[in-house]
Design an enzyme around this catalytic site. Structure first.
Site, PDB file in Angstrom:
ATOM      1  N   LYS C  80      55.867  61.489  41.428  1.00  0.00           N
ATOM      2  CA  LYS C  80      54.721  60.694  40.978  1.00  0.00           C
ATOM      3  C   LYS C  80      54.515  60.943  39.480  1.00  0.00           C
ATOM      4  O   LYS C  80      54.569  62.100  39.030  1.00  0.00           O
ATOM      5  CB  LYS C  80      53.468  61.109  41.769  1.00  0.00           C
ATOM      6  CG  LYS C  80      52.248  60.216  41.497  1.00  0.00           C
ATOM      7  CD  LYS C  80      51.055  60.608  42.391  1.00  0.00           C
ATOM      8  CE  LYS C  80      49.859  59.684  42.177  1.00  0.00           C
ATOM      9  NZ  LYS C  80      48.698  60.049  43.028  1.00  0.00           N
ATOM     10  N   SER C 161      46.266  56.101  45.302  1.00  0.00           N
ATOM     11  CA  SER C 161      46.965  55.896  44.043  1.00  0.00           C
ATOM     12  C   SER C 161      48.460  56.151  44.119  1.00  0.00           C
ATOM     13  O   SER C 161      49.197  55.676  43.258  1.00  0.00           O
ATOM     14  CB  SER C 161      46.368  56.819  42.977  1.00  0.00           C
ATOM     15  OG  SER C 161      46.635  58.174  43.290  1.00  0.00           O
ATOM     16  N   SER C 185      44.472  59.628  48.113  1.00  0.00           N
ATOM     17  CA  SER C 185      45.622  59.031  47.427  1.00  0.00           C
ATOM     18  C   SER C 185      46.989  59.377  47.999  1.00  0.00           C
ATOM     19  O   SER C 185      47.986  58.807  47.587  1.00  0.00           O
ATOM     20  CB  SER C 185      45.604  59.393  45.944  1.00  0.00           C
ATOM     21  OG  SER C 185      44.658  58.602  45.267  1.00  0.00           O
TER      22      SER C 185
END
Lengths: 100, 499, 503
Positions: C80, C161, C185
């Site tokens: 990420k 997210s 998330s």
């Protein structure tokens, strides 16, 4: 509590985000929607409740007073520190002139 | 007892009210929240870690020594130590503040209420036992440094100081004259240096004060205060107060009002001026730093801090007066600086060891010699006590020669000069140069005879009743003996021969 | 024949260790899959095929040398783009950090490389992890590999997210991915894409080197194909880090080794407040199914109450923006990232723009709308006169929410709830209404506020053919119970649906 355009402009200035009139106009109802919604927290009876300070019971650890004990958090790395600077100047960070 | 310091305005007398926020750099090797070094004077940005530069994802981890030194300082001013404290973020934007916030302590400071007593000074109008309240001591990060004169359109940022640990020591608005403020800073500095929590070096910025000043009619409510930032010497603190108080009085008397604002001190002119870069009406949006947990101290930690404290200046001064029998003045001078007291105590210990006598018996001559003879000699060459070529042990050797009667006091002055110049020991110098005092009665008698013969007229005058001439004969005899005659014997022989 | 890209962490590692294939073969297969899919899915902001290959070569060399291989040996993963990676652009999906190349590696990513994993690239996400649909990224939306079974091609949100992470794992272009969870998330995108993701106890994974959103909530965790893979990868990511003052100084248990789907003696709590009015029928049905599966695994199911559930989301939307408004102050154009200088004359300075003008222009140009919105909310709730009414009150409510869980865990060992109120929605469906978007995390946020371990496992498909997730929440430090209950569901759900390769 709701905010007006003047308040949003003041908050935007505190947060150092430049916003023109149109952006402010858009933001006012959005913020008011969110604020009106979080307002419901006021309903909760919190008498005698201490605000949370640590989510998981844990005490603050202190480190020993040793220079550069871990190179990842030590000094003497000027090149690394300046590597991404938009305006490096002779080992300094350059910024628009400040008048104090 | 209250201060009588007043500012004479056109409309009457004004009293000045002063509170100080002293920022003292905590003496540590590494920064408060990172492992970068704190040494003074390094090349720009060489003592900056990724943490200090607030790179994305960097986190603070507190330095134990900073906490320990702040607690010791708190104990030294008899303050409450908070077992539970916390770090807060103070949010504002400035180029010397990489995180966009300063980690400080607003809501729960490490050290609570304490106080210190400033030294009385009749001449400066400081009454005895004037106590200045200290509201709190909290620990916080220092900011970096901006340089404005290196480039026509840019300022330069050096983050070497960014993240260095500071104690902010916040006084109550208890001072009423520039002299009291000066005495407060001096006393606080002395305590910090005794404790070892700050080197007190104001030139290098290790200690600086934000000066809060307001004026009022004596006895009335506090007026609006201004805050003059970063004043970095005792003299400047006093100047800033004088100027600011006068400015406020003039402003009010001209029909104006004092606005609460941040001001800057100009050391060149001794004046203050409003800062141009306004901060957002001080809305710092403090909140607990979520990167740090509450700081909890246990009793053992605090006990260790307490046990490690040295004897502090007030206690030391009382002991010097009470146990050592020194004058209040001498005790005050000897304890004002931790180095002086340390030197004196080494001298005393060495003397006591040499003489096999209790310190109390030797303290007075030792104090007198240190304060008048050694300080006098060092002053001439502008040498600091710490750099004195004569060590406490060497001083004790010299004092022992005087005490034993091997040399006289006046010879001792000569020997000290030679010690300072050569670095040799007192005994070696006295031996080499034959400066021993003589107690040989026949040699003294011969010298006395010679002096009396050469001054027959004065002898006649003496015998006719002019007894004041006795000192003249002593002086002449000592001179004839190059200062080496034992003064008691010289006196005795003279009394005999003139008697 | 099974494609190498169909394999997860355990299968790849065991295959490499056992010599069924080389790590380089695996890396090449995934690199090729990324290259083929990314133009359509936009899951990666940058790809780093060389990083994956170099790591694979090291693993193969270690194996040839007879060395013991790490827990993630030869596993190519996506990172990420919130984790700082040394020498590789790290942006938090924001223009303000575009071009930022960290001279340091985050603790978590370093641990994964040390365990033998390689990096396929930096995964897209909602800007500064603020969002639930991956529509706030400066680098464009991530398209979910899933499509509704209605024959339409409406692009769906991969959740957020960690939307790049969920899309990449679901599309089989990464064997696993890192995620971060501030208010759901990891769990919400995992549920949206039919994969498994766990947020461990706050403090298990170091936050050092992870771009901060809300410090008291942010926690990294793995997103992978199944529970076992999550257990293995979490073991590699977790551990005490002296550089993070909130890091837990505890040994890392062997979660993977202790996995056990036999739930006899385990009490599972069903929070009645999560069963909300007008709840999606498919979601309610999958929850009931989950209860049945856990009973089947031997668990005793009891009814529990978490009375302050309803107030968790508003509390979160005060606390998280407040922390974010401060955490994001460092993006000021001075030391790294974007710098915008407004035209001379527009500022107050005498010659050209002043420092404060530079800040305001840089941050206006660098932050996206959602980030600005949250910074403004956070700034407002912390500002003079409002702090107690908003922030202090929210932290008190947060304490009550944590207390609710404590009381519940006196009666049960693990809690079962849906991960999200609905399955994935279409891109653009909710982006016009921030509040509607926030409500997506209503089931995820309470565990975040209490710092508890929580995981989402796939439970099946809804009537539109889209995955639904079930959430398991455990006591602090008890990831094992969460993983075990997750495994019991996984074994019974037999979830093997995967999106068709339409890209």
């Amino acid at each position: 509590m709701s905010v007006d355009k003047e308040t949003v402009a003041r908050i935007a200035n505190l947060a150092r985000i430049r916003m023109d009139d149109a952006a402010l106009d858009r933001m006012v109802p959005e913020l008011n929607n969110i604020l009106a919604w979080v307002e419901q927290l006021g309903e909760v009876d919190c008498s005698g409740v201490e605000p949370m300070t640590a989510v998981i019971p844990n005490t603050l650890r202190l480190r020993d007073d040793v220079v550069n004990a871990d190179p990842l958090t030590g000094g003497g790395v000027r090149d690394a520190v300046l590597a991404n600077a938009p305006a490096p100047e002779h080992g300094f960070f350059g910024v628009p002139k400040v008048i104090e | 007892m209250v201060s009588s310091y007043r500012i004479q305005g056109a409309t009457g007398e004004w009293e000045v009210v002063i509170g100080l926020e002293v920022h003292a750099q905590i003496t540590t090797q590494a920064k408060l929240f990172s492992g970068a070094a704190t040494a003074f004077g390094a090349e720009p940005n060489t003592q900056v870690s990724l943490v200090d530069a607030a790179m994305p994802g960097m986190l603070p981890v507190p330095n134990a020594e900073c906490i320990r030194q702040a607690v010791r300082t708190g104990l030294a001013i008899d303050a409450a130590i908070n077992r539970w404290s916390r770090f807060d973020r103070k949010n504002y934007f400035y180029a010397d503040l990489p995180q966009g916030y300063q980690i400080s302590q607003l809501y729960h400071p490490l050290v609570g209420e304490g106080s210190l007593t400033i030294d009385a000074d009749e001449k400066a109008g400081i009454p005895a036992d004037k106590v200045i309240g200290i509201e709190r001591i909290h620990v916080e990060q220092d900011a970096g440094k901006l340089m404005h004169d290196q480039h026509p359109t840019m300022s330069y940022v050096d983050l070497n100081r960014s993240g260095v640990a500071l104690m902010e020591i916040v006084s109550r608005p208890d001072m009423r004259s520039p002299a009291e403020a000066g005495a407060y800073v001096r006393k606080l500095r002395a305590i910090l240096r005794y404790v070892g929590s700050c080197d007190g070096n104001m030139e290098e910025g290790s200690m600086r004060a934000d000066v809060n000043v307001s004026v009022r009619r004596p006895g009335e409510e506090f007026g609006t205060r201004t805050e003059t930032k970063n004043v970095n010497s005792v003299r400047f603190v006093m100047q800033a107060i004088e100027h600011e108080a006068r400015r406020q009085v003039d402003l009010i008397e001209d029909g104006g009002t004092v606005v609460q604002e941040t001001r800057l001190f100009d050391p060149g002119t001794g004046t203050t001026r409003a800062m141009r870069s306004k901060e957002d009406a001080h809305d710092y949006r403090y909140f607990p730093d979520p990167d740090l947990l509450p700081l909890e101290l246990d009793e053992a930690f605090i006990a260790e801090c307490r046990a490690s404290l040295p004897e502090l200046p007030d206690a030391k001064r009382r002991r010097y007066e009470g146990e050592l029998g020194l004058s209040a003045y001498n005790a005050g001078v000897l304890t004002a600086e931790v180095e002086t007291a340390g030197w004196f105590e080494e001298l005393l210990a060495a003397s006591a060891a040499k003489a096999g006598k209790p310190e109390a018996e030797l303290a007075k001559p030792a104090a007198n010699w240190l304060l008048s003879e050694l300080f006098g000699a060092l002053n001439k060459t502008g040498t600091a006590l710490a750099d004195s070529p004569v060590t406490p042990a060497a001083g004790a050797e010299l004092l022992a020669l005087v005490a034993k009667g091997t040399i006289s006091g006046s010879i001792a002055k000569q020997v000290l000069e030679k010690m300072l110049a050569s670095g040799d020991g007192a005994e070696a110098i006295v031996e080499r140069e034959g400066l021993m005092q003589t107690s040989d009665t026949s040699a003294i008698e011969a010298a006395v005879d010679q002096v009396l013969a050469a001054n027959a007229d004065k002898v006649a005058e003496f015998k006719a009743g002019k007894e004041a001439l006795f000192g003249f004969f002593v002086g002449q005899t000592m001179k004839a003996m190059q200062g080496k005659g034992n003064p008691q014997l010289v006196n005795q022989v003279l009394r005999q021969k003139l008697g | 024949m099974t494609e190498l890209t169909d394999l997860g962490i355990k299968a790849i590692r065991d295959g490499v260790v056992g010599g069924s294939f080389t790590a380089v073969e695996v890396a090449e297969a995934f690199n090729a899959a990324v290259a083929a899919a990314n133009p359509a899915l936009n899951a990666f902001i940058v790809t780093t095929p060389d990083h994956a290959l170099d790591a694979a070569r090291r693993v193969d060399a270690q194996r040839s040398a007879g060395e013991t291989l790490g827990a993630m040996a030869g596993v190519p993963i996506g990172m990420k783009d919130l984790f700082a990676t040394k020498g590789v652009q790290t942006t938090a999906a924001s223009h303000i950090l575009e071009g930022f190349v960290p001279p340091y590696e985050s603790t978590v990513s370093q641990k994964l490389w040390d365990a033998g994993a390689g990096m396929l690239g930096k995964l897209n996400l909602d800007q500064f992890a603020m969002g639930s649909s991956n529509e706030t990224s400066y680098f464009g939306n991530v398209i979910s590999p899933w499509r509704r079974a209605d024959g339409g091609n409406a692009p769906l949100a991969p959740g957020g997210s960690s939307g790049g992470s969920s899309a990449a794992v679901a599309a089989r272009i990464a064997a696993a991915a890192t995620g971060t969870d501030t208010g759901g998330s990891i769990r919400q995108p995992a549920a949206f894409t039919g994969i498994t993701g766990i947020k461990p106890t706050y403090g298990r994974c170091s936050r050092w080197g992870v771009v901060a959103f809300a410090s008291s909530l942010d926690q990294a965790g793995p997103m992978a194909r199944d529970v076992t893979d999550c257990a293995i990868m979490l073991g590699a990511m977790a551990g005490f880090d002296p550089k993070d003052a909130t890091s837990l100084d505890l040994p890392v248990p062997d979660w993977a080794g202790a996995l056990n789907a036999d739930l006899r003696g385990v009490k599972v709590g069903i929070p009645r407040e999560y069963r909300m009015d007008g709840m999606d029928a498919d979601v309610a049905a999958s929850w009931d199914q989950g209860i049945a599966w856990l009973k089947d695994a031997g668990a005793e199911v009891i009814d529990i109450s978490l009375p302050h559930t309803h107030h968790a989301l508003p509390a979160y939307y005060i606390i998280a923006p407040a922390e974010a408004s401060s955490n994001l102050a460092r993006y000021d154009g001075v030391r790294y990232g974007l710098r915008e200088l407004p035209e001379p004359g527009s500022g107050s300075g005498t010659s050209g723009a002043g420092l404060q003008d530079m800040y305001a222009a840089t941050r206006a140009a660098g932050f996206g709308d959602e980030v600005k919105r949250r910074i403004l909310i956070g700034t407002y709730v912390l500002s003079a006169g409002f702090y107690d009414a908003y922030y202090t009150q929210a932290q008190k409510v947060r304490a009550l929410i944590a207390r609710d869980f404590e009381r519940a865990f006196e009666r049960c060992d693990v809690i079962l709830a849906p991960t999200c109120p609905t399955a994935a929605f279409g891109l653009g469906e909710k982006s016009a209404d921030p509040l509607a978007m926030y409500l997506n995390d209503v089931f995820a946020v309470p565990a975040s506020l209490a710092g508890l371990p929580a995981m989402s496992v796939p439970a099946g498909l809804n009537r539109e053919g889209l995955p639904l997730g079930l959430q398991l929440i455990g006591r602090a430090f008890d990831e094992q119970s969460v993983l075990n209950a997750g495994l019991a569901i996984e074994q019974r759900a037999g979830f093997n649906a995967k999106p068709e390769t339409w890209w």
